[in-house]
Each structure stands twice: as structure tokens, then as C-alpha cells.
Design a protein around this motif. Structure first.
Motif, PDB file in Angstrom:
ATOM      1  N   GLY A 159       0.800  -1.220   0.000  1.00 46.53           N
ATOM      2  CA  GLY A 159       0.000   0.000   0.000  1.00 46.53           C
ATOM      3  C   GLY A 159       0.826   1.261   0.000  1.00 46.53           C
ATOM      4  N   HIS A 160       2.100   1.146   0.373  1.00 44.99           N
ATOM      5  CA  HIS A 160       2.938   2.338   0.456  1.00 44.99           C
ATOM      6  C   HIS A 160       3.935   2.425  -0.696  1.00 44.99           C
ATOM      7  CE1 HIS A 160       0.987   3.349   4.139  1.00 44.99           C
ATOM      8  NE2 HIS A 160       1.197   2.125   4.573  1.00 44.99           N
ATOM      9  N   MET A 161       3.676   1.679  -1.767  1.00 43.04           N
ATOM     10  CA  MET A 161       4.370   1.954  -3.021  1.00 43.04           C
ATOM     11  C   MET A 161       3.841   3.285  -3.547  1.00 43.04           C
ATOM     12  SD  MET A 161       4.251  -1.706  -5.056  1.00 43.04           S
ATOM     13  CE  MET A 161       2.474  -1.562  -5.378  1.00 43.04           C
ATOM     14  N   VAL A 162       4.719   4.162  -3.947  1.00 42.47           N
ATOM     15  CA  VAL A 162       4.294   5.471  -4.465  1.00 42.47           C
ATOM     16  C   VAL A 162       3.891   5.314  -5.925  1.00 42.47           C
ATOM     17  CG1 VAL A 162       5.004   7.828  -4.977  1.00 42.47           C
ATOM     18  CG2 VAL A 162       5.731   6.739  -2.848  1.00 42.47           C
ATOM     19  N   VAL A 163       2.633   5.630  -6.226  1.00 40.46           N
ATOM     20  CA  VAL A 163       2.133   5.533  -7.601  1.00 40.46           C
ATOM     21  C   VAL A 163       1.877   6.904  -8.215  1.00 40.46           C
ATOM     22  CG1 VAL A 163       1.141   3.234  -7.282  1.00 40.46           C
ATOM     23  CG2 VAL A 163      -0.257   5.245  -6.765  1.00 40.46           C
TER      24      VAL A 163
END
Length: 318
Positions: A159-163
Motif C-alpha cells: 500500500g505504500h508503493m508510491v504511484v
């Protein structure tokens, strides 16, 4: 006196405890999570209340706690929890002191992934990714039936991958994280944005107060064909697919299992996600794509996995 093993799933909005036997949940008890800006003891008291209620006089042999936060490799401490007050907290020892039983603490998404790999939709798969959509997004990858925990025990914080660089602020302190676009919170936000100036059942469901809008309302409205709700699911589903394409590039899984409360929307969410995955994954058209399937164990996967981990630890003498 009968005995039992209990799993407790501690998320951003709820504490759910369950007596688990043979992978089946026999009884549950629920409490609201006190919140992030309360004392750690307030959260632990909510866990204790749920445990006492669900045990209902049974002797508890062991407890598995699935926590929405970064659990260290040893399973002793919750290092950081975006939606809970635990910060480098020795949670396992404190709960063992409270309850006087063996306790296993694991990240909630890792525990849910363990359940799906050992007992659910990913069983038998050589490589699998499990994505849990709730208040935020967690998950795990598994190879050969074993969930990868990472060097610090913090693998799977998908969820904390930067997209979106410099995108929507996230409770982790960053910005543009995937969970701000493809989680339960994201679904609510998108629905609120689309409600303005458009006729929708959602206005009736929340009595015109946008702050009262919740994810289950959006799901219910979508089931009745509400256009605003359907558009919200389509948008979130597209963002889900973008993230799944990234995970496919990283892990090349045989199957991707989608779980968590938001996944109850089923194909309204998964269909647009598959379309985006098929279109955007590296090597599209020249590779076998992973199957994207709903979790089999539903919203109780976290507590089932935590209980199974506690039972395995008890049997191994750890």
C-alpha cells in the motif's frame, strides 16, 4: 473446561477476535479500534475485552494477533502502525503478561496471506501474491507455500508503493501511496467527490452528510445500479490494476488473491483491475498473466492466519 486457540485481527477501524479450529471460525467478538491518537494501553484493553468475550469461559491455549503495522522479524515489536498508536512497542510481551498465554504477533496482511496460502485461494500455487484491501492496503508474496517476511519482517507493505509522486497525503507520512487510490478509504473519497451535483442513492444513505459515507454504502448502492457508486468502483478498480501490474513485474506470480473488506464488491472491482493489468503489465501480450481471484477466507483471513500461526508455534514449542 473446553480449550481453544484465538486469532485477533487489529485493523484501523475494528478489532475482530475469533475462536479458530481446523481453519474454521467458530465464534467471533468485535470491538471498535480506539484510534491512532489514544494510548497504546487503550488499544490493548480493546483486544483484551474482545478476547474475554469470544473465549466465553474456554481455556485459551494461545493467541495470534494480526496487527495493522510493521512487525519486526522476531515478532516481538510493532515498529510502526499508520492507523494505530503502537510505535516500537513490545506488543507480544505486553500481551503475554496481560493474558498469561503464548502470543504470536504478525502483520495483518502477512497473517491473511498465510491463511490464503495454507488454507485458501492460493493453496498449491508455487508463487502467489495476496493483496488485502481494507482501510489501507497490505499484502504478501509467497514462494513454495512460504510467505516472504523480508529482512526486517516488513515485506508486503504494498500500500505504500508510491504511484503518484507528490500525490494524495498518506497516514504513513508520505504522499501518493497506492492505498490512497485503491483502498476502502480511496473508495469513500472518490464516491464523495463524484456525489457533488449528481443524483445518487448515496446521498440518502448518508442523510446528505458526506462525512458519514462508508464503504459498505458504496457497495450497496452499486448493487442497486447507482451510477456514482459504479463509477467509484471503476476508478478504484483501475488504480488497483495499476498496482497489480507493478506487483506482477516484481514477482511474476501464478495467482494474485484479492482479499479484505473492499474485495466483497467482487467483479465490480476485479474486472476493471484485470483489464488494466492486462494492458499495462510489462511484456503484455507475450506472457502468461496471473489469475486474479477473490480470497476464499474473506474478511476473517487475518484472524484465521494469526490463529494458525499461534497453533503452529505452540506445537513447535516456540
Amino acid at each position: 473446561m473446553s480449550s481453544c486457540v484465538v486469532g485477533i485481527d487489529v485493523g484501523g477501524t475494528k478489532v475482530l477476535a475469533g475462536v479458530v479450529e481446523g481453519g474454521q471460525v467458530l465464534a467471533t467478538s468485535r470491538r471498535e479500534t480506539p484510534g491512532r491518537r489514544v494510548s497504546e494501553s487503550a488499544v490493548e484493553e480493546a483486544l483484551s475485552e474482545a478476547l474475554a468475550e469470544v473465549a466465553d469461559g474456554r481455556r485459551v491455549h494461545a493467541v495470534g494477533v494480526a496487527a495493522a503495522g510493521f512487525v519486526d522479524r522476531s515478532g516481538e515489536r510493532v515498529r510502526f502502525a499508520p492507523h494505530l498508536p503502537w510505535l516500537d512497542a513490545p506488543v507480544r510481551q505486553r500481551l503475554e503478561d496481560r493474558w498469561q498465554v503464548p502470543v504470536v504477533v504478525e502483520n495483518d496482511a502477512t497473517a491473511a496471506a498465510h491463511a490464503e496460502v495454507a488454507l485458501g485461494a492460493a493453496r498449491g500455487a508455487e508463487t502467489a501474491v495476496v493483496v488485502n484491501l481494507g482501510t489501507g492496503i497490505g499484502g504478501a508474496a509467497a514462494i513454495g507455500g512460504r510467505v516472504l517476511r523480508g529482512h526486517n519482517g516488513m515485506a508486503g507493505e504494498f500500500g505504500h508503493m508510491v504511484v503518484v509522486p507528490d500525490g494524495a497525503p498518506c497516514e504513513c507520512g508520505g504522499a501518493g501511496c497506492w492505498e490512497q487510490y485503491a483502498s476502502g478509504n480511496a473508495l469513500q473519497r472518490v464516491a464523495r467527490e463524484r456525489m457533488v451535483g449528481q443524483p445518487t442513492l448515496l446521498a440518502q444513505m448518508c442523510d446528505g452528510d458526506l462525512a458519514r459515507l462508508r464503504g459498505p454504502m458504496v457497495t450497496e448502492a452499486a448493487e442497486q445500479g447507482d451510477l456514482v457508486a459504479l463509477e467509484a468502483f471503476a476508478t478504484v478498480g483501475e488504480w488497483l490494476g495499476r498496482g497489480l501490474a507493478n506487483l506482477t513485474a516484481a514477482f511474476d506470480p501464478e495467482v494474485i488473491v484479492i482479499g479484505g473488506g473492499v474485495a466483497a464488491a467482487g467483479e465490480r472491482l476485479l474486472a476493471p483491475a484485470r483489464r488494466v493489468l492486462e494492458r499495462t503489465v510489462v511484456g503484455a501480450g507475450h506472457r502468461e498473466l496471473p489469475r486474479v481471484v477473490p480470497a476464499e477466507l474473506g474478511a476473517q483471513a487475518g484472524l484465521i492466519g494469526a490463529a494458525d500461526l499461534a497453533l503452529r508455534a505452540l506445537r513447535s514449542g516456540r
